[in-house]
Design an enzyme around this catalytic site. Structure first.
Site, PDB file in Angstrom:
ATOM      1  N   ARG A  50     -54.796  -9.100  44.604  1.00  0.00           N
ATOM      2  CA  ARG A  50     -55.872  -9.842  43.963  1.00  0.00           C
ATOM      3  C   ARG A  50     -56.112  -9.330  42.546  1.00  0.00           C
ATOM      4  O   ARG A  50     -56.333 -10.115  41.619  1.00  0.00           O
ATOM      5  CB  ARG A  50     -57.157  -9.739  44.783  1.00  0.00           C
ATOM      6  CG  ARG A  50     -58.337 -10.420  44.136  1.00  0.00           C
ATOM      7  CD  ARG A  50     -59.610 -10.251  44.940  1.00  0.00           C
ATOM      8  NE  ARG A  50     -60.731 -10.884  44.264  1.00  0.00           N
ATOM      9  CZ  ARG A  50     -61.974 -10.953  44.777  1.00  0.00           C
ATOM     10  NH1 ARG A  50     -62.217 -10.427  45.954  1.00  0.00           N
ATOM     11  NH2 ARG A  50     -62.926 -11.536  44.108  1.00  0.00           N
ATOM     12  N   ASN A  68     -58.336 -18.127  51.580  1.00  0.00           N
ATOM     13  CA  ASN A  68     -58.148 -18.824  50.316  1.00  0.00           C
ATOM     14  C   ASN A  68     -56.679 -18.865  49.892  1.00  0.00           C
ATOM     15  O   ASN A  68     -55.925 -17.967  50.241  1.00  0.00           O
ATOM     16  CB  ASN A  68     -58.970 -18.139  49.212  1.00  0.00           C
ATOM     17  CG  ASN A  68     -60.432 -18.489  49.292  1.00  0.00           C
ATOM     18  OD1 ASN A  68     -60.792 -19.630  49.538  1.00  0.00           O
ATOM     19  ND2 ASN A  68     -61.297 -17.506  49.079  1.00  0.00           N
ATOM     20  N   CYS A  96     -65.499 -23.103  53.970  1.00  0.00           N
ATOM     21  CA  CYS A  96     -65.900 -22.345  52.785  1.00  0.00           C
ATOM     22  C   CYS A  96     -67.404 -22.129  52.856  1.00  0.00           C
ATOM     23  O   CYS A  96     -68.130 -22.926  53.460  1.00  0.00           O
ATOM     24  CB  CYS A  96     -65.525 -23.124  51.525  1.00  0.00           C
ATOM     25  SG  CYS A  96     -65.952 -22.292  49.973  1.00  0.00           S
ATOM     26  N   HIS A 128     -63.518 -25.285  46.228  1.00  0.00           N
ATOM     27  CA  HIS A 128     -63.777 -24.599  44.963  1.00  0.00           C
ATOM     28  C   HIS A 128     -63.713 -25.546  43.764  1.00  0.00           C
ATOM     29  O   HIS A 128     -63.466 -25.117  42.636  1.00  0.00           O
ATOM     30  CB  HIS A 128     -62.820 -23.412  44.767  1.00  0.00           C
ATOM     31  CG  HIS A 128     -63.099 -22.277  45.703  1.00  0.00           C
ATOM     32  ND1 HIS A 128     -62.414 -21.080  45.676  1.00  0.00           N
ATOM     33  CD2 HIS A 128     -63.997 -22.161  46.728  1.00  0.00           C
ATOM     34  CE1 HIS A 128     -62.882 -20.281  46.621  1.00  0.00           C
ATOM     35  NE2 HIS A 128     -63.842 -20.926  47.270  1.00  0.00           N
ATOM     36  N   TYR A 175     -67.569 -22.413  40.616  1.00  0.00           N
ATOM     37  CA  TYR A 175     -66.155 -22.405  40.233  1.00  0.00           C
ATOM     38  C   TYR A 175     -65.862 -23.400  39.108  1.00  0.00           C
ATOM     39  O   TYR A 175     -64.841 -23.283  38.437  1.00  0.00           O
ATOM     40  CB  TYR A 175     -65.270 -22.721  41.441  1.00  0.00           C
ATOM     41  CG  TYR A 175     -65.191 -21.586  42.431  1.00  0.00           C
ATOM     42  CD1 TYR A 175     -64.247 -20.572  42.289  1.00  0.00           C
ATOM     43  CD2 TYR A 175     -66.076 -21.511  43.507  1.00  0.00           C
ATOM     44  CE1 TYR A 175     -64.186 -19.521  43.183  1.00  0.00           C
ATOM     45  CE2 TYR A 175     -66.015 -20.470  44.407  1.00  0.00           C
ATOM     46  CZ  TYR A 175     -65.071 -19.465  44.241  1.00  0.00           C
ATOM     47  OH  TYR A 175     -65.020 -18.421  45.132  1.00  0.00           O
TER      48      TYR A 175
END
Length: 421
Positions: free
Chosen positions: A90, A144, A164, A194, A244
């Protein structure tokens, strides 16, 4: 009833356990299996999970295993919350795109594509194991990028619904501002995972009074602050975008901002170290306050509600989920995965009708769906050209020079996770 959580060694898991314990009348779990390849983390999280159940007098049995096949055997539902490559991967997703002047984020843009490429093959392998163990089991995907992963699962014929926590977070926030119960708040929540907008906030049900104008008039500053967007932007739109959307509406500003501070992954990694130390304390028998800063707020409530509905144990009849479009948004193909209000039951999720969308939203949804088509193709079939095309199609990239540079960096940073590289 048996549930399995793949990725059960996540520091998120105590949030989920707390929800299972509190909401046991909605979802009466008899056996819960936490599955994770990281045995050391699993021991810490599993120990705290058992103590949380014991403190709240939950009679269910919690076991842990590193063996996926053993963990999902005879499970009625399997929750996926894994992170291939961990926080280290990440951290890369959030940094190398900045070298090309593009946003670095784990689900949006080039970083989101990298995560999809690492994740889809692993999730499909797990799903096949679930199908062999129990073809009737439901898969709830919290992994995700949820939209792409859920689409991969559905296209492979699995019984899957994506989840989500953005919508339930808005629901709880609006309920506090309106001083009503969360169950009274229904969202006109539309878009892709998102990439969503709250077009209305209704009291009492999907057809109730729309109080969004009142919310914006009376609490616009607080809502804008939470989204890190200017109040005048929210007022001009007349809707509440997901946070987002800031990556799209303020891309260059966000890139400059991200270049001046540590990545979110670095922050989370430090937080996880502290959380795992807490989880090892044999006197701790509740989720610590620090976990609220980790993310995933209200994930447990949403997961319990969805699992209960899918397994025929009640649950809310209408929930925000990720599922096939099937004509709901007429400008998208039927097999696109959208995030909207849907009727949920033992047969799965059926989206509610959505009014015609303003081109401002429909255009971006269509563009990102086209990117997701190409991203899934790259995840399933591999190849540098497919990665390049997906990046070129993304509205946050869209220039061949950027796409070339990002393709090289993506492959270099993820080679160990890409069988074709």
């Amino acid at each position: 009833m048996k549930l399995a959580v793949v990725g059960g060694g996540s520091t998120y898991t105590p949030e989920l356990i707390d929800g299972f314990a509190r909401l046991r009348d909605t979802l009466p779990i008899e056996e819960l299996v936490l599955v994770d390849p990281a045995a050391d983390r699993l021991d810490l999280v599993g120990g705290l999970a058992r103590r949380i159940f014991a403190k709240q007098d939950h009679a269910g049995r919690i076991t842990t295993t590193t063996d996926i096949d053993a963990g999902v055997a005879d499970a009625d539902a399997v929750l996926l919350q894994l992170r291939v490559g961990g926080q280290a991967a990440r951290n890369k997703d959030e940094t190398w795109p900045l070298e090309c002047g593009c946003v670095g984020q784990e689900t949006t843009g080039a970083g989101g594509l990298a995560k999809a490429l690492r994740t889809v093959p692993v999730v499909l392998d797990i799903a096949e194991r679930v199908r062999r163990a129990n073809p009737d089991a439901w898969i709830i995907d919290f992994t995700n990028p949820v939209g792409i992963v859920t689409r991969a699962l559905l296209q492979a014929g699995h019984k899957a619904v994506g989840l989500c926590n953005v919508a339930i977070g808005f629901q709880r926030k609006f309920a506090r501002l309106l001083d009503v119960s969360p169950s009274e708040v229904h969202l006109d929540h539309v878009g892709l995972n998102h990439l969503t907008w709250e077009l209305g906030v209704r009291l009492g049900g999907p057809d109730g009074e729309n109080v969004l104008p009142k919310l914006l008039a009376e609490h616009g500053d607080a809502i804008a602050d939470d989204l890190h967007m200017p109040r005048q932007v929210i007022d001009r739109l007349g809707v509440v975008p997901s946070y987002y959307l800031r990556y799209f509406y303020s891309h260059d500003e966000v890139v400059r901002e991200l270049g001046t501070k540590p990545s979110r992954a670095a922050e989370v990694a430090a937080m996880e170290k502290e959380l795992l130390a807490m989880y090892g304390d044999p006197t701790l028998d509740e989720k610590p306050e620090l976990l609220a800063k980790r993310g995933g707020a209200f994930y447990s409530e949403a997961a319990v509600d969805l699992a209960a509905s899918l397994l025929g144990n009640g649950g809310s009849p209408v929930q925000v989920v990720n599922t096939y479009n099937n004509g709901t948004l007429p400008f998208l193909p039927d097999d696109a995965v959208i995030e909207v209000q849907a009727r949920v039951g033992h047969d799965g999720a059926t989206p509610l009708a959505v009014p015609a969308l303003d081109p401002l939203y429909a255009g971006l949804i269509a563009n990102v769906t086209a990117y997701e088509d190409l991203a899934l193709e790259a995840a399933l079939r591999g190849g540098r050209d497919r990665v390049f095309k997906a990046l070129l199609a993304h509205p946050l990239i869209g220039q061949y020079e950027y796409a070339e540079g990002l393709t090289d960096r993506l492959i270099a940073h993820n080679r160990e996770h890409l069988a074709w590289a």
